[in-house]
Structure formats: C-alpha cells, structure tokens
Design an enzyme around this catalytic site. Structure first.
Site, PDB file in Angstrom:
ATOM      1  N   ASN A   7      56.392  40.830  90.374  1.00 48.63           N
ATOM      2  CA  ASN A   7      57.321  41.605  91.198  1.00 48.63           C
ATOM      3  C   ASN A   7      57.510  42.980  90.554  1.00 48.63           C
ATOM      4  OD1 ASN A   7      59.790  42.791  92.042  1.00 48.63           O
ATOM      5  ND2 ASN A   7      60.433  40.851  92.909  1.00 48.63           N
ATOM      6  N   ASP A   9      59.378  45.574  91.787  1.00 51.97           N
ATOM      7  CA  ASP A   9      60.551  46.319  92.283  1.00 51.97           C
ATOM      8  C   ASP A   9      61.163  47.236  91.228  1.00 51.97           C
ATOM      9  OD1 ASP A   9      60.312  44.833  94.550  1.00 51.97           O
ATOM     10  OD2 ASP A   9      62.075  43.584  94.198  1.00 51.97           O
ATOM     11  N   HIS A  10      61.253  46.724  89.998  1.00 50.16           N
ATOM     12  CA  HIS A  10      62.052  47.431  88.995  1.00 50.16           C
ATOM     13  C   HIS A  10      61.400  48.697  88.462  1.00 50.16           C
ATOM     14  CE1 HIS A  10      65.228  44.523  89.095  1.00 50.16           C
ATOM     15  NE2 HIS A  10      64.313  43.586  89.144  1.00 50.16           N
ATOM     16  N   HIS A  43      60.303  43.399  97.097  1.00 44.36           N
ATOM     17  CA  HIS A  43      61.490  43.071  97.901  1.00 44.36           C
ATOM     18  C   HIS A  43      61.927  44.351  98.596  1.00 44.36           C
ATOM     19  CE1 HIS A  43      65.744  41.029  97.951  1.00 44.36           C
ATOM     20  NE2 HIS A  43      65.371  41.479  99.142  1.00 44.36           N
ATOM     21  N   ARG A  45      64.580  45.798 100.288  1.00 49.01           N
ATOM     22  CA  ARG A  45      65.993  45.507 100.540  1.00 49.01           C
ATOM     23  C   ARG A  45      66.544  46.352 101.666  1.00 49.01           C
ATOM     24  NH1 ARG A  45      69.470  43.021  97.118  1.00 49.01           N
ATOM     25  NH2 ARG A  45      68.512  41.975  95.370  1.00 49.01           N
ATOM     26  N   ARG A  49      67.101  50.049  97.813  1.00 41.46           N
ATOM     27  CA  ARG A  49      67.483  50.544  96.482  1.00 41.46           C
ATOM     28  C   ARG A  49      66.291  50.592  95.528  1.00 41.46           C
ATOM     29  NH1 ARG A  49      70.567  45.388  93.921  1.00 41.46           N
ATOM     30  NH2 ARG A  49      71.745  45.483  95.829  1.00 41.46           N
ATOM     31  N   HIS A  50      65.276  49.758  95.779  1.00 40.25           N
ATOM     32  CA  HIS A  50      64.088  49.779  94.917  1.00 40.25           C
ATOM     33  C   HIS A  50      62.965  50.490  95.650  1.00 40.25           C
ATOM     34  CE1 HIS A  50      65.817  45.798  93.235  1.00 40.25           C
ATOM     35  NE2 HIS A  50      66.107  46.758  92.398  1.00 40.25           N
ATOM     36  N   GLU A  70      59.232  39.963  99.948  1.00 36.37           N
ATOM     37  CA  GLU A  70      60.559  39.316  99.977  1.00 36.37           C
ATOM     38  C   GLU A  70      61.431  40.084 100.944  1.00 36.37           C
ATOM     39  OE1 GLU A  70      62.529  39.128  96.247  1.00 36.37           O
ATOM     40  OE2 GLU A  70      60.890  38.055  95.303  1.00 36.37           O
ATOM     41  N   THR A 101      68.960  38.905  93.497  1.00 41.85           N
ATOM     42  CA  THR A 101      69.162  37.766  94.385  1.00 41.85           C
ATOM     43  C   THR A 101      69.911  36.686  93.613  1.00 41.85           C
ATOM     44  OG1 THR A 101      66.981  38.320  95.228  1.00 41.85           O
ATOM     45  CG2 THR A 101      67.972  36.296  96.050  1.00 41.85           C
ATOM     46  N   GLU A 151      60.240  28.586  97.740  1.00 37.09           N
ATOM     47  CA  GLU A 151      60.224  29.124  96.371  1.00 37.09           C
ATOM     48  C   GLU A 151      61.495  28.624  95.700  1.00 37.09           C
ATOM     49  OE1 GLU A 151      59.120  33.195  95.633  1.00 37.09           O
ATOM     50  OE2 GLU A 151      60.389  33.278  93.845  1.00 37.09           O
ATOM     51  N   HIS A 191      62.432  33.608  89.291  1.00 37.65           N
ATOM     52  CA  HIS A 191      63.712  34.247  88.945  1.00 37.65           C
ATOM     53  C   HIS A 191      64.095  33.947  87.502  1.00 37.65           C
ATOM     54  CE1 HIS A 191      67.493  36.294  89.500  1.00 37.65           C
ATOM     55  NE2 HIS A 191      67.044  36.687  90.676  1.00 37.65           N
ATOM     56  N   GLY A 213      59.416  39.257  87.657  1.00 37.60           N
ATOM     57  CA  GLY A 213      59.508  40.702  87.798  1.00 37.60           C
ATOM     58  C   GLY A 213      60.170  41.409  86.637  1.00 37.60           C
ATOM     59  N   HIS A 214      61.488  41.240  86.517  1.00 32.68           N
ATOM     60  CA  HIS A 214      62.273  42.076  85.620  1.00 32.68           C
ATOM     61  C   HIS A 214      61.761  42.053  84.183  1.00 32.68           C
ATOM     62  CE1 HIS A 214      65.825  43.289  83.236  1.00 32.68           C
ATOM     63  NE2 HIS A 214      65.971  44.141  84.232  1.00 32.68           N
TER      64      HIS A 214
HETATM   65  N1  PXP Z   1      61.663  35.363  93.311  1.00 34.79           N
HETATM   66  C1  PXP Z   1      62.631  35.860  94.121  1.00 34.79           C
HETATM   67  C2  PXP Z   1      62.800  35.230  95.470  1.00 34.79           C
HETATM   68  C3  PXP Z   1      63.423  36.956  93.742  1.00 34.79           C
HETATM   69  O1  PXP Z   1      64.377  37.430  94.565  1.00 34.79           O
HETATM   70  C4  PXP Z   1      63.171  37.551  92.482  1.00 34.79           C
HETATM   71  C5  PXP Z   1      63.973  38.750  92.071  1.00 34.79           C
HETATM   72  O2  PXP Z   1      63.668  39.824  92.884  1.00 34.79           O
HETATM   73  C6  PXP Z   1      62.150  37.014  91.676  1.00 34.79           C
HETATM   74  C7  PXP Z   1      61.434  35.909  92.105  1.00 34.79           C
HETATM   75  C8  PXP Z   1      61.836  37.598  90.342  1.00 34.79           C
HETATM   76  O3  PXP Z   1      62.930  37.454  89.488  1.00 34.79           O
HETATM   77  P1  PXP Z   1      62.972  38.208  88.122  1.00 34.79           P
HETATM   78  O4  PXP Z   1      62.983  39.670  88.415  1.00 34.79           O
HETATM   79  O5  PXP Z   1      64.235  37.726  87.476  1.00 34.79           O
HETATM   80  O6  PXP Z   1      61.741  37.803  87.358  1.00 34.79           O
END
Ligand code: PXP
Length: 239
Positions: A7, A9-10, A43, A45, A49-50, A70, A101, A151, A191, A213-214
């Site tokens: 992911n 996004d960040h 994602h 949103r 925001r991302h 997402e 999320t 998921e 997540h 992601g993060h």
């Molecule tokens: N899966 C979903 C459905 C999410 O919403 C997120 C966060 O955007 C992730 C996975 C990834 O989570 P993380 O950024 O904590 O790794």
C-alpha cells in the site's frame, strides 16, 4: 504461501505537505514492484487526503502488477472503480476523522448496501473483497452475499496492545482464516504489520495476499522503497 500487496498511500502526504509534485506515488509503486511487490494497493479516500483521482488513473496505466483499490461502498466510488477497472477492489469502512481504517465493515448490519455494491462490481467484472474483523458472524454474512474474498483486519493483534490482547487477536485470526476459506472465499489480510510482527500472519495457511503499507513506507525513508519491499517480502514468503 502469501503474496505481498504494498500500500503506497503514505507516500502522498509528503507531497501534499508542500504542494509539490514529489515524491511521485507512481515512482514509488514502480520501485515497490521492483522490490517484489505482487500487487499495489491504494485507498482513494473520500477526502482525497492521500492519493488523488489522477494518481490512481496514472497508476492504473503504469502498473505491470495488479492494482487493489480500497474504497468506501458509495455510488461515487463504484463509478470510479468501474472506470478505472482495478484488478481488485477492497471495500472498507471510512470515517473522515479517522487516522487510518479503524476496523472491519459491519457486513451483517449493512447487508443491503454492500450486496448491491458487490453485485455492481461483479457485473462490471471486478472481484471485490470485504475488509472484516475476524468475527464468524461477519464472515457468514460476507459468504451469504457471495463476496469473492474477505480481507481480515489484522490491526487488533499488534503493539501497542498488551501481550494478552495480541495473543487473543492472533487466535481470532487463526480461527477465522480456515472457515472463511471453507465458505468459498479468498482470504486476504492486512493492517498494522511490520517487519517484527508479520510472521505470525504470513505463516498462516489460507492467506492469499497480505497488504502492508505504513511500515514499508516508513522503512523506505531509510533504505529506499525497493529494499524496504524486498525485506518485507522475504519475511512474507519465508517457509
Ligand atoms: N488493508 C486495509 C483494508 C487497509 O485499510 C490498510 C490501511 O490503509 C492496510 C491493509 C494497510 O495497513 P498498514 O498501513 O497498517 O500496513
């Protein structure tokens, strides 16, 4: 063996912080694919925001690996998904004020809306998953509405939670994956996973794709995106 969805996004808030064009999320996705990402998750949103719509469009054109979009289960997002045609969609709950999320969908409580969105995506040829907590009632509801995939939300089994809560969260995930598969659904997970807590999820049988992601983007600040993905993937696919 699970695949790794990255992911990205960040990467975007760093760009937004100065209103400039860098770092480019598309370049980040390419670097992630070079490090072995099996897919790229984004994602889009409601508050953008991302990532923005044009990022997602450019990514869709540039990516050689599958895109997992997402999104909230809204008419506006369904229209975007049908236009962009990602490989997968993951329906997530979305609250404007949340930092990330916060939990899974209330599938049982939102049956009518979710079934309608799933059907429209299915008719458009898009396979969708539902982001759910590892709760048997939610999994049964997802199977009843013929979701192709779920998921599992893995964010309730990591630090800074106390050790007993982490153990309970991992047990719930362990107990959910196999029945979900037995109900005929593909099981993904994600997540809150990092280099130091990914193994208990990665080593579970029945998990198809692990979305992270993060922690990867944070690690990329020090070692670069390609290397950060390589490190994580080595742990995800380790026997
Ligand atoms: N899966 C979903 C459905 C999410 O919403 C997120 C966060 O955007 C992730 C996975 C990834 O989570 P993380 O950024 O904590 O790794």
């Amino acid at each position: 063996m699970a695949e790794l969805g990255v992911n990205i996004d960040h990467v975007a808030p760093l760009r937004q912080a100065r209103g400039v064009a860098y770092p480019d999320p598309i370049a980040a996705a390419r670097a992630a694919a070079e490090g072995g990402a099996d897919g790229i998750t984004v994602h889009l949103r409601e508050d953008r925001r991302h990532l923005r719509d044009d990022d997602v469009l450019r990514l869709r054109a540039a990516l050689r690996v599958g895109m997992n979009l997402e999104m909230a289960a809204t008419d506006a997002m369904v229209a975007i998904a049908l236009r962009i045609r990602p490989a997968h969609v993951c329906l997530v709950p979305e609250r404007r004020a949340e930092i990330t999320t916060e939990g899974g969908l209330d599938v049982a409580g939102q049956q009518r809306v979710l079934a309608d969105v799933l059907a429209r995506l299915r008719d458009g040829g898009i396979r969708a998953s539902l982001f759910v907590d590892p709760d048997p009632a939610q999994l049964d509801a997802a199977a009843t509405m013929r979701a192709a995939a779920v998921e599992l939300h893995t964010g309730r089994s990591c630090a800074p939670l106390p050790a007993d809560a982490i153990a309970a969260g991992l047990a719930a995930l362990r107990d959910a994956a196999e029945p979900a598969r037995a109900l005929g659904m593909i099981v993904n997970a994600g997540h809150g996973r990092r280099l130091d807590n990914v193994r208990p999820i990665a080593e579970r049988p029945h998990v198809d794709i692990l979305n992270i992601g993060h922690s990867i983007v944070a690690r990329a600040v020090f070692v670069g995106m390609t290397e950060a993905v390589r490190e994580m993937r080595a742990l995800v696919v380790a026997p």
